[in-house]
Scaffold this active site. Sequence first.
Site, PDB file in Angstrom:
ATOM      1  N   PHE A 298      44.620  39.593  34.574  1.00  0.00           N
ATOM      2  CA  PHE A 298      44.523  38.806  35.939  1.00  0.00           C
ATOM      3  C   PHE A 298      43.463  37.956  35.876  1.00  0.00           C
ATOM      4  O   PHE A 298      42.097  38.786  36.051  1.00  0.00           O
ATOM      5  CB  PHE A 298      45.040  39.461  37.126  1.00  0.00           C
ATOM      6  CG  PHE A 298      44.944  38.432  38.297  1.00  0.00           C
ATOM      7  CD1 PHE A 298      46.314  37.844  38.586  1.00  0.00           C
ATOM      8  CD2 PHE A 298      43.927  38.286  39.253  1.00  0.00           C
ATOM      9  CE1 PHE A 298      46.196  36.852  39.798  1.00  0.00           C
ATOM     10  CE2 PHE A 298      44.094  37.356  40.264  1.00  0.00           C
ATOM     11  CZ  PHE A 298      45.388  36.684  40.368  1.00  0.00           C
TER      12      PHE A 298
ATOM     13  N   ASP B 107      35.565  39.856  32.331  1.00  0.00           N
ATOM     14  CA  ASP B 107      35.927  39.761  33.832  1.00  0.00           C
ATOM     15  C   ASP B 107      35.806  40.947  34.488  1.00  0.00           C
ATOM     16  O   ASP B 107      36.498  41.788  34.531  1.00  0.00           O
ATOM     17  CB  ASP B 107      37.262  39.231  33.954  1.00  0.00           C
ATOM     18  CG  ASP B 107      37.821  39.027  35.168  1.00  0.00           C
ATOM     19  OD1 ASP B 107      37.154  39.533  36.247  1.00  0.00           O
ATOM     20  OD2 ASP B 107      38.816  38.167  35.610  1.00  0.00           O
TER      21      ASP B 107
ATOM     22  N   LYS C 166      34.208  39.498  44.199  1.00  0.00           N
ATOM     23  CA  LYS C 166      34.638  40.446  45.220  1.00  0.00           C
ATOM     24  C   LYS C 166      33.671  41.186  45.702  1.00  0.00           C
ATOM     25  O   LYS C 166      33.301  41.041  47.107  1.00  0.00           O
ATOM     26  CB  LYS C 166      35.708  41.274  44.292  1.00  0.00           C
ATOM     27  CG  LYS C 166      37.021  40.855  44.053  1.00  0.00           C
ATOM     28  CD  LYS C 166      38.037  41.750  43.765  1.00  0.00           C
ATOM     29  CE  LYS C 166      39.521  41.131  43.644  1.00  0.00           C
ATOM     30  NZ  LYS C 166      40.488  41.006  44.628  1.00  0.00           N
TER      31      LYS C 166
HETATM   32  N1  PLP Z   1      39.617  38.359  37.998  1.00  0.00           N
HETATM   33  C1  PLP Z   1      40.044  39.754  38.379  1.00  0.00           C
HETATM   34  C2  PLP Z   1      39.947  40.756  37.542  1.00  0.00           C
HETATM   35  C3  PLP Z   1      40.694  39.900  39.680  1.00  0.00           C
HETATM   36  O1  PLP Z   1      41.191  41.025  40.051  1.00  0.00           O
HETATM   37  C4  PLP Z   1      40.765  38.763  40.480  1.00  0.00           C
HETATM   38  C5  PLP Z   1      41.232  38.892  41.873  1.00  0.00           C
HETATM   39  O2  PLP Z   1      42.169  39.806  42.193  1.00  0.00           O
HETATM   40  C6  PLP Z   1      40.502  37.378  40.037  1.00  0.00           C
HETATM   41  C7  PLP Z   1      39.821  37.481  38.929  1.00  0.00           C
HETATM   42  C8  PLP Z   1      40.280  36.309  41.265  1.00  0.00           C
HETATM   43  O3  PLP Z   1      39.393  36.465  41.849  1.00  0.00           O
HETATM   44  P1  PLP Z   1      39.514  35.347  43.228  1.00  0.00           P
HETATM   45  O4  PLP Z   1      40.989  36.078  44.145  1.00  0.00           O
HETATM   46  O5  PLP Z   1      38.255  35.700  44.192  1.00  0.00           O
HETATM   47  O6  PLP Z   1      39.638  33.931  42.869  1.00  0.00           O
END
Ligand code: PLP
Length: 396
Positions: free
Chosen positions: A123, A210, A239
């Site tokens: 994700f 990520d 986050k």
């Molecule tokens: N990358 C990861 C690993 C995530 O867990 C999330 C959100 O849950 C995102 C990217 C996307 O982040 P945002 O919701 O701040 O765009």
Amino acid sequence: MNTYARLPVVFERGEGAWLWDTEGRRYLDALAGIAVCGVGHSHPKLTAVLREQVGKLVHTSNLYGIALQERLADRLAAMAGMESIFFCNSGCEANEAAIKLARYYGHQKGIESPAIVVLEKAFHGRTIATLSATGSRKVQAGFEPLVAGFVRVPFDDLPAVKRAADINRNVVAVLVELIQGEAGINVCHDGYLNGLRQICDAQGWLLMLDEVQSGTGRTGRWFAYQHSAVKPDVVTLAKGLANGIPIGACLAAGPAARLFKPGSHGSTFGGNPLACAAALSTLEIIEEENLMQNAVEIGECMRSGFAARLAGVEGVKEIRGMGLMIGIELTLPCGDLVAQALAKGLLINVTGDNVVRLLPPLNFSREEADLVLDTLTPLICGFLAAALRQPAARSA
Ligand code: PLP
């Protein structure tokens, strides 16, 4: 718009790991705004910093120098062993920056259609590029055409990454979550990151991690990759970085650090004084209060506590995670547990359909951890006993 299936509760105030709803009812927050409020709600030190900064200066734009952004960049670079940083407002934007960096890197090498290796079940966000990088049809369906230039391989499978290198000469980078959060706290094996580094070095690819969910202390180190000696080329954060004030960051080292020029990328809000003051204060609190060590200890105590209490319970598949990223995988969909826990005054999440996910604040206490164990164990056991009595569920 109708984008969220919201639970029937509205919170009015928070303190530490506790939230109060508009009826005055108290809840234990074992989710921390989905891995955001690492130092808990209304931390007095952070609150004071925010109040002062709001009274002084909130936003000026990136047309001008921003002293707090420079301080935060220096701090993050030192923590992460990185060289240059782009600030934005969210995780998907941080990943957009990483994807753009990889493509730019490819074009500089003369590759006209650069591709990035991404993983199944990953994700990375919900913008068009990041949902294309995401490995979930649920996230993508209805939003086609997807952005091209992603090559998907199974999670935690180094030979598959090697095969991608052999098949596709346009690959320029890999983008990976070392612990897949949304997919259900899937942790890659110990040698995986090292293996990825070797492949990236051999191929001249960027190793991009990520750490939007796993970063900022959640696994017991500032970043999940720091449990090994491997250094990535690009890291994305969001986050937990500013405890709820929106911020995202794309960190780069080596060739990736020097790619972007003025005009290559940008953001109106990214790295404004308020967000940077919040992030600097959050990082300071995590360090001063020894919260990464706490995340290790409390995480271990919760995982071993669940392992002991759920041992032999039919329908419990695995208890896993790192630090305060905790997943309890059941053998059947268990979304109903969220409302059941809410009714008992406990906030949890279910992801990947059948994984109970816990992401409490990094300053969760032993007593709060015990309360989660005491509340959630009977709920899981009761839920499984009832669900497994139904023949349809048994075969699911
Ligand atoms: N990358 C990861 C690993 C995530 O867990 C999330 C959100 O849950 C995102 C990217 C996307 O982040 P945002 O919701 O701040 O765009």
